[in-house]
Design a protein around this motif. Structure first.
Motif, mmCIF file in Angstrom:
data_model
loop_
_atom_site.group_PDB
_atom_site.id
_atom_site.type_symbol
_atom_site.label_atom_id
_atom_site.label_comp_id
_atom_site.label_asym_id
_atom_site.label_seq_id
_atom_site.Cartn_x
_atom_site.Cartn_y
_atom_site.Cartn_z
ATOM 1 N N GLY A 74 -84.921 -38.420 54.533
ATOM 2 C CA GLY A 74 -83.626 -38.188 54.339
ATOM 3 C C GLY A 74 -83.006 -37.498 52.943
ATOM 4 O O GLY A 74 -82.269 -36.522 52.927
ATOM 5 N N LEU A 75 -84.174 -37.841 51.831
ATOM 6 C CA LEU A 75 -83.739 -37.183 50.660
ATOM 7 C C LEU A 75 -84.016 -35.614 50.964
ATOM 8 O O LEU A 75 -83.221 -34.872 50.396
ATOM 9 N N ALA A 76 -84.973 -35.391 51.615
ATOM 10 C CA ALA A 76 -85.641 -33.942 51.687
ATOM 11 C C ALA A 76 -84.308 -33.203 52.747
ATOM 12 O O ALA A 76 -84.145 -32.100 52.217
ATOM 13 N N GLY A 78 -81.350 -33.850 52.593
ATOM 14 C CA GLY A 78 -80.226 -33.798 51.842
ATOM 15 C C GLY A 78 -80.373 -32.886 50.661
ATOM 16 O O GLY A 78 -79.409 -32.748 49.881
ATOM 17 N N GLY A 79 -81.656 -32.335 50.420
ATOM 18 C CA GLY A 79 -81.895 -31.322 49.548
ATOM 19 C C GLY A 79 -82.247 -31.698 48.285
ATOM 20 O O GLY A 79 -82.440 -31.206 47.219
ATOM 21 N N VAL A 80 -82.569 -33.222 48.066
ATOM 22 C CA VAL A 80 -83.298 -33.646 46.842
ATOM 23 C C VAL A 80 -84.584 -33.613 46.784
ATOM 24 O O VAL A 80 -85.317 -34.011 47.661
ATOM 25 N N GLU A 81 -84.981 -32.772 46.115
ATOM 26 C CA GLU A 81 -86.486 -32.580 46.022
ATOM 27 C C GLU A 81 -87.219 -32.846 44.867
ATOM 28 O O GLU A 81 -88.389 -33.234 44.628
ATOM 29 N N GLU A 82 -86.348 -33.106 43.715
ATOM 30 C CA GLU A 82 -86.947 -33.593 42.370
ATOM 31 C C GLU A 82 -86.661 -35.085 42.222
ATOM 32 O O GLU A 82 -85.540 -35.721 42.820
ATOM 33 N N ALA A 83 -87.253 -35.699 41.162
ATOM 34 C CA ALA A 83 -86.842 -36.923 40.686
ATOM 35 C C ALA A 83 -85.412 -36.836 39.950
ATOM 36 O O ALA A 83 -85.102 -35.779 39.430
ATOM 37 N N LEU A 84 -84.705 -38.022 40.280
ATOM 38 C CA LEU A 84 -83.471 -38.278 39.570
ATOM 39 C C LEU A 84 -83.270 -39.325 38.494
ATOM 40 O O LEU A 84 -84.147 -40.304 38.787
ATOM 41 N N THR A 85 -82.540 -39.323 37.603
ATOM 42 C CA THR A 85 -82.140 -40.215 37.053
ATOM 43 C C THR A 85 -81.393 -41.515 37.333
ATOM 44 O O THR A 85 -80.755 -41.115 38.464
ATOM 45 N N THR A 86 -81.214 -42.490 36.868
ATOM 46 C CA THR A 86 -80.346 -43.379 37.031
ATOM 47 C C THR A 86 -78.983 -43.276 37.043
ATOM 48 O O THR A 86 -78.284 -43.288 37.911
ATOM 49 N N ALA A 87 -78.658 -42.237 36.066
ATOM 50 C CA ALA A 87 -77.354 -41.798 36.073
ATOM 51 C C ALA A 87 -76.833 -40.854 37.173
ATOM 52 O O ALA A 87 -75.767 -41.130 37.438
ATOM 53 N N GLU A 88 -77.888 -39.945 37.598
ATOM 54 C CA GLU A 88 -77.679 -39.273 38.658
ATOM 55 C C GLU A 88 -77.704 -40.066 39.893
ATOM 56 O O GLU A 88 -76.662 -39.588 40.892
ATOM 57 N N ILE A 89 -78.226 -40.982 40.103
ATOM 58 C CA ILE A 89 -78.475 -41.856 41.553
ATOM 59 C C ILE A 89 -76.769 -42.541 41.277
ATOM 60 O O ILE A 89 -76.373 -42.658 42.514
ATOM 61 N N THR A 90 -76.522 -43.100 40.105
ATOM 62 C CA THR A 90 -75.289 -43.885 40.302
ATOM 63 C C THR A 90 -74.116 -42.918 40.784
ATOM 64 O O THR A 90 -73.318 -43.198 41.346
ATOM 65 N N ALA A 91 -74.162 -41.476 40.192
ATOM 66 C CA ALA A 91 -73.078 -40.693 40.458
ATOM 67 C C ALA A 91 -73.011 -40.600 41.913
ATOM 68 O O ALA A 91 -72.175 -40.441 42.697
ATOM 69 N N LEU A 92 -74.405 -40.160 42.656
ATOM 70 C CA LEU A 92 -74.241 -40.141 44.220
ATOM 71 C C LEU A 92 -73.652 -41.268 44.856
ATOM 72 O O LEU A 92 -73.074 -41.108 45.845
ATOM 73 N N LEU A 93 -73.849 -42.334 44.369
ATOM 74 C CA LEU A 93 -73.722 -43.615 44.901
ATOM 75 C C LEU A 93 -72.021 -43.845 44.772
ATOM 76 O O LEU A 93 -71.295 -44.447 45.834
#
Length: 134
Positions: A74-76, A78-93
């Protein structure tokens, strides 16, 4: 046969077991082999860099997928191919894009179906056990 004390692991294996993103680790970690004792010590008493990586990332894709409650596929999608930080994950949520909403729904449906199949198998096994007990 080698004893458990002399076994060692590659940094990539240790990073995977610790749930951390290998390229974000210190160079000395990336260049070394880690013994089972060292691995146990990292788990029991993580150094500051490991605590910081686990807290703020960047996180590897399996961890990102788990935090977003989607599959790695599902990440792939959605176009998420690289590692994400906690802040980026929180922003997505906090402001989920359409792909994340769709993937979370798909992931929930797949998990529900897997649970239904598991429950059905357990029910059938119990039925067989009762029949053979007679």
């Amino acid at each position: 046969m080698t004893s458990a004390n002399s076994q060692s692991m590659k940094p990539a294996t240790v990073a995977k077991k610790l749930g951390i993103y290998l390229p974000a680790t210190p160079q000395e970690f990336q260049d070394s082999t880690i013994s089972r004792e060292d691995f146990a010590e990292l788990q029991a008493n993580p150094p500051e860099w490991l605590v910081e990586l686990r807290r703020n990332g960047p996180h590897p894709r399996p961890v990102v997928a788990q935090k977003l409650n989607v599959s790695i596929s599902g990440l792939a999608r959605g176009g998420v191919e690289e590692a994400l930080t906690t802040a980026e994950i929180t922003a997505l949520l906090q402001a989920p894009p359409a792909w994340l909403v769709a993937e979370r729904s798909t992931h929930a449906a797949v998990r529900a179906e897997a649970q239904r199949v598991k429950d059905e198998a357990a029910k059938n096994a119990a039925k067989k056990a009762r029949a053979s007990a007679k």
